[in-house]
Structures are given as structure tokens and as C-alpha cells.
Design an enzyme around this catalytic site. Sequence first.
Site, PDB file in Angstrom:
ATOM      1  N   ASP A 230       0.830  -1.217   0.000  1.00 40.40           N
ATOM      2  CA  ASP A 230       0.000   0.000   0.000  1.00 40.40           C
ATOM      3  C   ASP A 230       0.859   1.259   0.000  1.00 40.40           C
ATOM      4  O   ASP A 230       0.773   2.103   0.903  1.00 40.40           O
ATOM      5  CB  ASP A 230      -0.949  -0.018   1.208  1.00 40.40           C
ATOM      6  CG  ASP A 230      -1.911  -1.187   1.158  1.00 40.40           C
ATOM      7  OD1 ASP A 230      -2.166  -1.714   0.059  1.00 40.40           O
ATOM      8  OD2 ASP A 230      -2.407  -1.585   2.220  1.00 40.40           O
TER       9      ASP A 230
ATOM     10  N   LYS B  60      -0.228  -7.965  -2.966  1.00 47.03           N
ATOM     11  CA  LYS B  60      -1.556  -7.369  -3.050  1.00 47.03           C
ATOM     12  C   LYS B  60      -1.434  -5.865  -3.217  1.00 47.03           C
ATOM     13  O   LYS B  60      -0.747  -5.200  -2.462  1.00 47.03           O
ATOM     14  CB  LYS B  60      -2.357  -7.682  -1.776  1.00 47.03           C
ATOM     15  CG  LYS B  60      -3.818  -7.257  -1.876  1.00 47.03           C
ATOM     16  CD  LYS B  60      -4.594  -7.589  -0.611  1.00 47.03           C
ATOM     17  CE  LYS B  60      -4.300  -6.638   0.538  1.00 47.03           C
ATOM     18  NZ  LYS B  60      -4.681  -5.249   0.266  1.00 47.03           N
TER      19      LYS B  60
ATOM     20  N   LYS C 157     -11.937  -4.589  -4.118  1.00 45.73           N
ATOM     21  CA  LYS C 157     -13.186  -4.780  -3.346  1.00 45.73           C
ATOM     22  C   LYS C 157     -14.389  -4.307  -4.150  1.00 45.73           C
ATOM     23  O   LYS C 157     -15.130  -3.413  -3.744  1.00 45.73           O
ATOM     24  CB  LYS C 157     -13.124  -4.095  -1.989  1.00 45.73           C
ATOM     25  CG  LYS C 157     -12.075  -4.706  -1.072  1.00 45.73           C
ATOM     26  CD  LYS C 157     -12.242  -4.328   0.379  1.00 45.73           C
ATOM     27  CE  LYS C 157     -11.132  -4.881   1.241  1.00 45.73           C
ATOM     28  NZ  LYS C 157      -9.833  -4.224   1.023  1.00 45.73           N
TER      29      LYS C 157
ATOM     30  N   ASP D 105     -20.700  -3.537  -6.530  1.00 40.39           N
ATOM     31  CA  ASP D 105     -21.705  -2.764  -7.267  1.00 40.39           C
ATOM     32  C   ASP D 105     -22.497  -3.722  -8.155  1.00 40.39           C
ATOM     33  O   ASP D 105     -22.253  -4.923  -8.145  1.00 40.39           O
ATOM     34  CB  ASP D 105     -21.005  -1.677  -8.102  1.00 40.39           C
ATOM     35  CG  ASP D 105     -21.879  -0.425  -8.245  1.00 40.39           C
ATOM     36  OD1 ASP D 105     -23.095  -0.571  -8.474  1.00 40.39           O
ATOM     37  OD2 ASP D 105     -21.328   0.682  -8.132  1.00 40.39           O
TER      38      ASP D 105
ATOM     39  N   GLY E 178     -23.568  -5.722 -11.464  1.00 42.60           N
ATOM     40  CA  GLY E 178     -22.695  -6.432 -12.398  1.00 42.60           C
ATOM     41  C   GLY E 178     -22.195  -5.574 -13.544  1.00 42.60           C
ATOM     42  O   GLY E 178     -21.008  -5.613 -13.898  1.00 42.60           O
TER      43      GLY E 178
END
Length: 257
Positions: free
Chosen positions: A36, A58, A91, A94, A96
Site C-alpha cells: 500500500d 496485493k 473490493k 456494485d 454487475g
Amino acid sequence: VPLRLEDRKSEMTNNVAKKLVDIIEMKKTNLIVAADVGTKAELLELAEKVGDKICALKLHIDMVNDFDFDLIEQLKQLAQDHNFLIIEDKKFGDIGSTEQAQYRDGVHKIVEWADIVTVHAICGLESLNALEQVAKKHNQGPRGAMLVVQLSCKGNLIDENYTQKALDIAKQSNFVIGVVAQDSFDIPSLITFTPGVNIVDKGDNLGQQYNSPEHVVGKKGADVIIVGRAIYNAKDQSGEAEKYRQIAWDVYNNRNK
Ligand code: 6AU
């Protein structure tokens, strides 16, 4: 106590899941570093330093101020050289149709380079299937998702009922390789990824809550730990990554004995 991942591999239908399990066994690492950081240079330096210690890196790609596709090319090269997968922690959450465009288009074109993406369960199975459609159409290689079924932050709204329903969704999708969670759930086909891991701190002042690798892998049954600040804020990122790798791997190996 969950079985070792290699003993659950036959239950796994997604090729990214199998690839990840192979990397974990071969490199002896069930550590994911959460990279991050805010610049291309920091991200590449971190990937270079921890590459040999991790099964996956990640990203939150939207944090990188000077993002460009040269970063992606260099990351892909590092991933190949050091044999780790790339996760984009988007993440998705919403409908599709929107998720499809977010996955495929825009500045980042995530489907082109992320082996794995994170998805919130809140929008249901069809939203997840919408992402899978994009992955299939693009056909850039095997693709998978980690479904968020619990959160590490204080006061989050996920309860047991939500988690159970999220697990039902996870079980129904071949796109899902595992869950992001604080507990494990005795579903052999799913890999349990646990963030909120730190040896020193108990939390930050923004709601994050930490546990030790011994606790999450040994007691809670996590297969893989996700560690961010504890590693990338260390002076010796490589040394710190090795420390977390060693602890998490030892506990993982010993829990089935
Ligand atoms: O070790 P940290 O606290 O510096 O970073 C933890 C990383 C961050 C979060 O966005 C992420 O893990 N995370 C997630 C994920 C992976 O989806 C879920 C969660 O419940 N808690 C959490 O911290 O990149």
C-alpha cells in the site's frame, strides 16, 4: 484445524487457486504482502525486496500517484522472476454492469494484469458472475477472486448471518478461490486469507485491528496471512518479510501434526 492446502487442492476447480497452492508449497510461503505505497518507485522496490518471500503481492493500484503501464510491465516481470501472483484489492461492490466496466476499462484495466481481485459479497452471485464473464472474455490467463466475508476493522457491519450467506455465494462460484476473513470455515475448496496481522501493534488509530500470525494461522485456521504496514514501513523490508514468512509457515506446518 483445516488440512494443508496441498491436501485440499483436488477440491479446487479454479486454476489460479491451484497455481497459488503450488507457489505456496514450492516457495514455502503463506505470506502476502499488502503493498500500500504511493509511488511506482516504492512499489517496485518493495516487490523486488520481498518477492522471494511471498506467494502473492496485493495492490491497491488506485493509491499509486504516478501509475502507468510501465509499472504493470515491470511488476509482471518481477512476478515472473520471483514467482508470485498479483492481487488487486479493488473490493468490487456494485451491480454487475458497473463492475464489468471497472474491471475491464478505465485507467487501470485490471483484468489485463491482476491474477486475483477482491470482491465484496454484498452484491450477490450475479455481480460476481459478471466479473467472471469479463475474465473469460479477456482470456489473459487464469483469473480468480477472493470474496470478502468478514472484515478486520472495528465496528464493521458484517454479522454471522452475512458471513454465512457470503460463504454460500463463494461455494457457488468457480471464480472464487477463497475468502478474506478473520475466521476459517471448514470449506476445503476455499483458501482463507486473513489480513489484520502485526506482531507488534494491536491496531492503528483508524479502526484497524491486529492479531499475531500465530493467532490467525494457529488458532483461527487462516491458510494465508496478509501483512502491510508491518513490512513495508520496516527499515529492512526483506528481513521483516522473512520474519513473518517464517513464523506463518512454521505455524501452518505444525498445525496438522
Ligand atoms: O497490515 P495493514 O493494516 O497495513 O494492511 C492490511 C491490508 C490493507 C487492507 O486494505 C486489507 O489488508 N484488508 C482487507 C482486504 C485484504 O481485503 C480486508 C480487511 O478486513 N482488512 C484489511 O486490512 O491493504
